[in-house]
Scaffold this motif. Structure first.
Motif, PDB file in Angstrom:
ATOM      1  N   ASP A  96     -10.059   5.289   1.534  1.00  0.00           N
ATOM      2  CA  ASP A  96     -10.141   4.879   2.934  1.00  0.00           C
ATOM      3  C   ASP A  96      -8.848   4.176   3.352  1.00  0.00           C
ATOM      4  O   ASP A  96      -8.456   3.171   2.753  1.00  0.00           O
ATOM      5  N   LEU A  97      -8.172   4.718   4.355  1.00  0.00           N
ATOM      6  CA  LEU A  97      -6.874   4.188   4.771  1.00  0.00           C
ATOM      7  C   LEU A  97      -6.991   2.733   5.217  1.00  0.00           C
ATOM      8  O   LEU A  97      -6.164   1.890   4.862  1.00  0.00           O
ATOM      9  N   ARG A  98      -8.038   2.423   5.987  1.00  0.00           N
ATOM     10  CA  ARG A  98      -8.187   1.073   6.502  1.00  0.00           C
ATOM     11  C   ARG A  98      -8.266   0.038   5.369  1.00  0.00           C
ATOM     12  O   ARG A  98      -7.595  -0.992   5.401  1.00  0.00           O
ATOM     13  N   ALA A  99      -9.088   0.373   4.368  1.00  0.00           N
ATOM     14  CA  ALA A  99      -9.244  -0.551   3.234  1.00  0.00           C
ATOM     15  C   ALA A  99      -7.908  -0.763   2.522  1.00  0.00           C
ATOM     16  O   ALA A  99      -7.621  -1.850   2.010  1.00  0.00           O
ATOM     17  N   ALA A 100      -7.073   0.279   2.494  1.00  0.00           N
ATOM     18  CA  ALA A 100      -5.806   0.177   1.765  1.00  0.00           C
ATOM     19  C   ALA A 100      -4.766  -0.634   2.527  1.00  0.00           C
ATOM     20  O   ALA A 100      -4.011  -1.403   1.933  1.00  0.00           O
ATOM     21  N   ALA A 115       0.849  -1.191   0.000  1.00  0.00           N
ATOM     22  CA  ALA A 115       0.000   0.000   0.000  1.00  0.00           C
ATOM     23  C   ALA A 115       0.888   1.246   0.000  1.00  0.00           C
ATOM     24  O   ALA A 115       1.854   1.311   0.750  1.00  0.00           O
ATOM     25  N   ILE A 116       0.584   2.188  -0.873  1.00  0.00           N
ATOM     26  CA  ILE A 116       1.315   3.459  -0.917  1.00  0.00           C
ATOM     27  C   ILE A 116       0.323   4.546  -0.527  1.00  0.00           C
ATOM     28  O   ILE A 116      -0.722   4.697  -1.159  1.00  0.00           O
ATOM     29  N   VAL A 117       0.639   5.276   0.554  1.00  0.00           N
ATOM     30  CA  VAL A 117      -0.330   6.200   1.135  1.00  0.00           C
ATOM     31  C   VAL A 117       0.213   7.628   1.150  1.00  0.00           C
ATOM     32  O   VAL A 117       1.320   7.866   1.648  1.00  0.00           O
ATOM     33  N   LEU A 154       7.859  -7.041 -10.252  1.00  0.00           N
ATOM     34  CA  LEU A 154       8.417  -8.108  -9.427  1.00  0.00           C
ATOM     35  C   LEU A 154       7.308  -8.969  -8.820  1.00  0.00           C
ATOM     36  O   LEU A 154       7.546  -9.767  -7.918  1.00  0.00           O
ATOM     37  N   GLY A 155       6.099  -8.781  -9.297  1.00  0.00           N
ATOM     38  CA  GLY A 155       5.008  -9.677  -8.898  1.00  0.00           C
ATOM     39  C   GLY A 155       4.156  -9.192  -7.742  1.00  0.00           C
ATOM     40  O   GLY A 155       3.302  -9.929  -7.254  1.00  0.00           O
ATOM     41  N   ALA A 156       4.358  -7.942  -7.284  1.00  0.00           N
ATOM     42  CA  ALA A 156       3.565  -7.438  -6.158  1.00  0.00           C
ATOM     43  C   ALA A 156       2.354  -6.652  -6.673  1.00  0.00           C
ATOM     44  O   ALA A 156       2.394  -6.067  -7.747  1.00  0.00           O
ATOM     45  N   ARG A 157       1.282  -6.688  -5.866  1.00  0.00           N
ATOM     46  CA  ARG A 157       0.106  -5.865  -6.171  1.00  0.00           C
ATOM     47  C   ARG A 157       0.236  -4.545  -5.412  1.00  0.00           C
ATOM     48  O   ARG A 157       0.711  -4.529  -4.275  1.00  0.00           O
ATOM     49  N   VAL A 158      -0.207  -3.461  -6.034  1.00  0.00           N
ATOM     50  CA  VAL A 158      -0.080  -2.153  -5.398  1.00  0.00           C
ATOM     51  C   VAL A 158      -1.451  -1.525  -5.180  1.00  0.00           C
ATOM     52  O   VAL A 158      -2.298  -1.528  -6.076  1.00  0.00           O
ATOM     53  N   ARG A 159      -1.663  -1.046  -3.945  1.00  0.00           N
ATOM     54  CA  ARG A 159      -2.860  -0.256  -3.638  1.00  0.00           C
ATOM     55  C   ARG A 159      -2.408   1.169  -3.360  1.00  0.00           C
ATOM     56  O   ARG A 159      -1.469   1.391  -2.598  1.00  0.00           O
TER      57      ARG A 159
END
Lengths: 313, 177
Positions: free
Chosen positions: A208-212, A160-162, A181-186
């Motif tokens: 929403d921070l919690r969801a991220a 997660a990038i916030v 490199l195979g990672a998912r990003v939110r």
């Protein structure tokens, strides 16, 4: 050369293999930093010029230590004490420095695209140390290195990038590197700080921070730049901190056990990160600083070590 | 050299190293360092043999000399850097530097430079499986499993079963110029 890359300007241009080449070499470079004598002769007789048109302590020192650990000579050039104040253009400055025959020019500039422009006009290798809101490739690589080192792999991990994504060159470099490199990003942040259409780069967008952060393996908290506060993007720091800042309570309730917290620095304590989290067990912020030197050693070694023209000969 | 000859050579090397170490009063301060990649498996074999001969297990480490090469600019592409792993204090030790083939001596020169960046050993010995001549630096092996006369254009390859390439063998390849 890093794979096919003569320069290190944007991770957007880097393939998965090229990123891995830097990360794997950085593992060996990190070992050098742990030795009693932290110096190897690899780049003896080579020179690295740090050309900084924007304030920086961490990144400039990091490149300087990296160059010196590899035995390269390192010259620091900052715009405040230079001919830029006398009206010299960027390209003239770069060409003049190039006439002193450096092997690598490390450039930080407030305008996105400046390192590419310089690279088109000089013969030596160019490394971007951050250009405007474009990219900060060495930071993206050290973020990948840090998370991979702690988690073993990035394959299948969620990141997660916030924060202020639209003005963050770190976010952009991370966004171009982690998925390769195979990672998912939110991505998460105020809607006013989220570039439109960014989902097209293969990430999900949250307000929403919690969801991220829930279930994420690593969370990268971006610095909120003071100059943006008070402008229409965010009314005040208290509101930002309440909605998008990470404090001890949110971290305990929402982060999964073992999740990492990263921050590119410098931290605004109490705004995007509370001191308890920044200094807490999940934080790998000081690892990032140390890994930054190893990653920059790898970049300099690969770009200054060989000469493309000689390789063909 | 076939597998049996290599085994005998390694046994002989270990015996000579043990004898010399005892004579020098260094048997307790002996440490083995293999030069990547050819010297690593040999270092492990020597450690096994020396453990039997000395009655204790000498520490073993690995050096990768890529960052200490003298031909970085001339090579074009930067050489691959592997791990260096020395977890014991080098200070005061008698180090046996191990490589498979001694040729120009440049690898050993780089390895010596790297080794002293870890501390100041009491002394350093060089043990190789094959000394093929053609040295370009004032470097000689203290212990050699075999001396081969090989012409300049030829290549001496040591293949050990630890690499997963079948039985141990030392081959000389390439045409005599």
């Amino acid at each position: 050369m890093i794979g096919r890359q003569k320069h290190c300007i944007a991770l957007e241009d880097f393939s998965r293999e090229e990123i891995l080449q830097v990360l794997d070499l950085a593992v060996s470079m990190k070992e050098v930093l742990r030795r009693p004598i932290k110096k190897v002769p690899s780049l003896r007789g080579k020179s690295v010029v740090n050309l900084f048109f924007e304030a920086s302590t961490r990144t400039r020192s990091s490149f300087e230590i990296a160059a010196k650990t590899l035995s390269a000579d390192c010259l620091n050039w900052t715009s405040a004490s230079s001919s830029v104040t006398k009206g010299e253009t960027l390209i003239d400055t770069a060409r003049n420095l190039e006439a002193m025959r450096p092997d690598v020019l490390v450039i930080r500039h407030s305008a996105g695209g400046a390192p590419r422009l310089v690279a088109d006009h000089v013969g030596c290798a160019v490394v971007s140390a951050g250009d405007g809101a474009h990219e900060h490739p060495s930071q993206g690589l050290l973020d990948c290195f840090t998370v991979r080192e702690r988690l073993g792999t990035l394959e299948g991990k969620t990141l997660a990038i916030v924060g202020d994504v639209s003005h963050s060159r770190v976010a952009r470099s991370d966004l171009h590197a982690f998925p390769k490199l195979g990672a998912r990003v939110r991505l998460c942040g105020p809607p006013t700080m989220m570039p439109s259409g960014v989902e097209k780069l293969g990430c999900t967008v949250h307000t929403d921070l919690r969801a991220a952060v829930e279930g994420a393996d690593a969370v990268i908290m971006l610095r909120i730049q003071h100059e943006r506060i008070g402008d229409p993007l965010i009314p005040n720091t208290r509101e930002y901190s309440k909605l998008w800042g990470l404090n001890a309570r949110k971290a305990a309730d929402w982060l999964k056990p073992g999740a990492l917290v990263l921050h590119p620095g410098p931290i605004n304590r109490g705004v995007e990160l509370s001191p308890e989290v920044a200094d807490g067990p999940a934080s790998v912020i000081l690892d990032q600083v140390q890994n930054g030197v190893a990653v920059r050693m790898a970049i300099l070694y690969l770009l200054a070590g060989g000469d493309a023209a000689e390789a063909k000969a | 050299m076939d597998a049996e000859q290599i085994e005998r050579a390694v046994g002989r090397l270990a015996q000579e190293i043990a004898d010399r170490a005892r004579a020098a009063g260094a048997a307790d301060a002996l440490a083995i360092v293999g030069i990547r990649r050819g010297g690593v498996h040999l270092a492990a074999r020597l450690r096994l043999a020396l453990t039997r001969l000395l009655g204790h297990e000498p520490p073993v480490g690995t050096l990768d000399i890529a960052l200490y090469r003298d031909d970085l600019s001339a090579r074009g592409v930067a050489p691959v850097v592997g791990p260096t792993d020395i977890r014991f204090p080098v200070q005061g030790k008698t180090i046996v530097l191990v490589d498979d083939v001694l040729y120009t001596g440049r690898t050993v020169r780089a390895a010596l430079d790297e080794l002293v960046d870890f501390g100041r050993p009491r002394r350093v010995w060089l043990a190789v499986l094959v000394d093929r001549g053609g040295h370009e630096l004032p470097i000689a092996a203290d212990f050699a499993g075999a001396h081969l006369q090989v012409a300049d254009g030829q290549d001496v390859q040591v293949r050990l079963h630890e690499d997963g390439q079948g039985a141990d063998v030392v081959l000389t390849t390439g045409r005599v110029p």
